[in-house]
Design a protein around this motif. Structure first.
Motif, mmCIF file in Angstrom:
data_model
loop_
_atom_site.group_PDB
_atom_site.id
_atom_site.type_symbol
_atom_site.label_atom_id
_atom_site.label_comp_id
_atom_site.label_asym_id
_atom_site.label_seq_id
_atom_site.Cartn_x
_atom_site.Cartn_y
_atom_site.Cartn_z
ATOM 1 N N VAL A 1 -1.018 -2.553 -4.485
ATOM 2 C CA VAL A 1 -0.465 -2.717 -5.828
ATOM 3 C C VAL A 1 0.739 -3.662 -5.762
ATOM 4 C CG1 VAL A 1 -1.274 -0.490 -6.678
ATOM 5 C CG2 VAL A 1 0.944 -0.633 -5.562
ATOM 6 N N ALA A 2 1.082 -4.241 -6.914
ATOM 7 C CA ALA A 2 2.178 -5.208 -6.970
ATOM 8 C C ALA A 2 3.179 -4.788 -8.038
ATOM 9 C CB ALA A 2 1.626 -6.593 -7.293
ATOM 10 N N SER B 1 -3.020 4.010 -2.858
ATOM 11 C CA SER B 1 -3.399 2.712 -3.407
ATOM 12 C C SER B 1 -4.851 2.360 -3.093
ATOM 13 C CB SER B 1 -2.459 1.632 -2.871
ATOM 14 O OG SER B 1 -2.333 1.745 -1.462
ATOM 15 N N GLY B 2 -5.517 3.157 -2.254
ATOM 16 C CA GLY B 2 -6.924 2.882 -1.954
ATOM 17 C C GLY B 2 -7.105 1.571 -1.227
ATOM 18 N N HIS C 1 0.861 -1.179 0.000
ATOM 19 C CA HIS C 1 0.000 0.000 0.000
ATOM 20 C C HIS C 1 0.898 1.229 0.000
ATOM 21 C CE1 HIS C 1 -4.117 -1.284 0.330
ATOM 22 N NE2 HIS C 1 -3.796 -2.202 1.214
ATOM 23 N N TYR C 2 0.423 2.296 -0.624
ATOM 24 C CA TYR C 2 1.220 3.518 -0.584
ATOM 25 C C TYR C 2 0.307 4.731 -0.582
ATOM 26 C CZ TYR C 2 0.101 4.628 -5.424
ATOM 27 O OH TYR C 2 -0.572 4.953 -6.567
ATOM 28 N N SER C 3 0.855 5.835 -0.092
ATOM 29 C CA SER C 3 0.210 7.123 -0.314
ATOM 30 C C SER C 3 1.300 8.096 -0.699
ATOM 31 C CB SER C 3 -0.537 7.597 0.927
ATOM 32 O OG SER C 3 0.384 7.957 1.925
ATOM 33 N N LEU C 4 0.908 9.048 -1.511
ATOM 34 C CA LEU C 4 1.852 10.013 -2.058
ATOM 35 C C LEU C 4 1.315 11.413 -1.770
ATOM 36 C CD1 LEU C 4 4.293 10.582 -3.861
ATOM 37 C CD2 LEU C 4 2.835 10.223 -5.841
ATOM 38 N N THR C 5 2.170 12.249 -1.168
ATOM 39 C CA THR C 5 1.788 13.647 -0.914
ATOM 40 C C THR C 5 2.937 14.543 -1.357
ATOM 41 O OG1 THR C 5 2.770 13.723 1.303
ATOM 42 C CG2 THR C 5 0.479 12.989 1.177
ATOM 43 N N VAL D 1 2.805 -5.348 2.175
ATOM 44 C CA VAL D 1 1.773 -6.327 2.537
ATOM 45 C C VAL D 1 2.319 -7.740 2.382
ATOM 46 C CG1 VAL D 1 -0.528 -7.202 1.929
ATOM 47 C CG2 VAL D 1 -0.068 -4.732 1.858
ATOM 48 N N ASP D 2 3.033 -7.998 1.299
ATOM 49 C CA ASP D 2 3.521 -9.347 1.033
ATOM 50 C C ASP D 2 4.731 -9.293 0.106
ATOM 51 O OD1 ASP D 2 3.558 -12.095 1.197
ATOM 52 O OD2 ASP D 2 2.033 -12.412 -0.337
#
Ligand code: ZN
Length: 159
Positions: free
Chosen positions: A31-32, A26-27, A12-16, A136-137
């Motif tokens: 994502v992979a 990533s909501g 997961h990510y967030s970008l600011t 996450v994995d």
């Protein structure tokens, strides 16, 4: 397992921006990507190297290590029909255009009936960016993923 070349990383990510203004995340669904195959910003891949599932971290990248500096001479007039999305482009917003080099993200500057003026800088060019990531994995890539050079399955490419 620890992230190394040919690992598939699900995250997961967030970008600011550096003021904390949200740009994207990533909501609900992580994502992979396939590590070590130029699928990510090199500075991000370097920070991810060796990490494992469950780790969280934050990384601030200057524009030069993210999407580059904004170039002054990147305005172009192109036929409006080269815009792939959105259906109704807006001045000041991002659009996807078909070019000889493939699809490219641009910013719309002027809209005419048949021609549009776009800025071909990446929308985040010239911006210092703050990435927050949660792994996450991590799993080994399949032979098919290695042959394609990208991750398959949830968050990856679908064929
Ligand atoms: Zn594939």
């Amino acid at each position: 397992m620890n992230i190394s070349k040919d690992s598939v990383v699900i995250f997961h990510y967030s970008l600011t921006d550096t003021a904390g203004e949200p740009l994207e995340d990533s909501g609900k669904n992580p994502v992979a990507y396939l590590h070590g195959h130029d699928g990510m910003l090199p500075a991000l891949e370097k920070a991810l190297e060796g990490k494992t599932a469950g780790e969280k971290f934050e990384l601030t990248l200057p524009a030069a290590e993210a999407y580059g500096e904004r170039q002054a001479d990147r305005e172009q007039r192109i036929p409006r029909k080269h815009i792939v999305a959105p259906k109704k482009p807006q001045v000041g917003s991002a659009a996807l255009v078909q070019t000889k080099q493939g699809r490219q993200q641009v910013t719309v500057l002027k809209l005419g009936h048949t021609m549009v003026t776009v800025d071909t800088n990446h929308p985040y060019a010239g911006m210092d960016l703050v990435f927050k990531l949660e792994i996450v994995d991590v799993r080994p890539a399949s032979a098919e993923e290695l042959a394609h050079g990208h991750a398959h399955g949830p968050g990856g490419h679908h064929h």
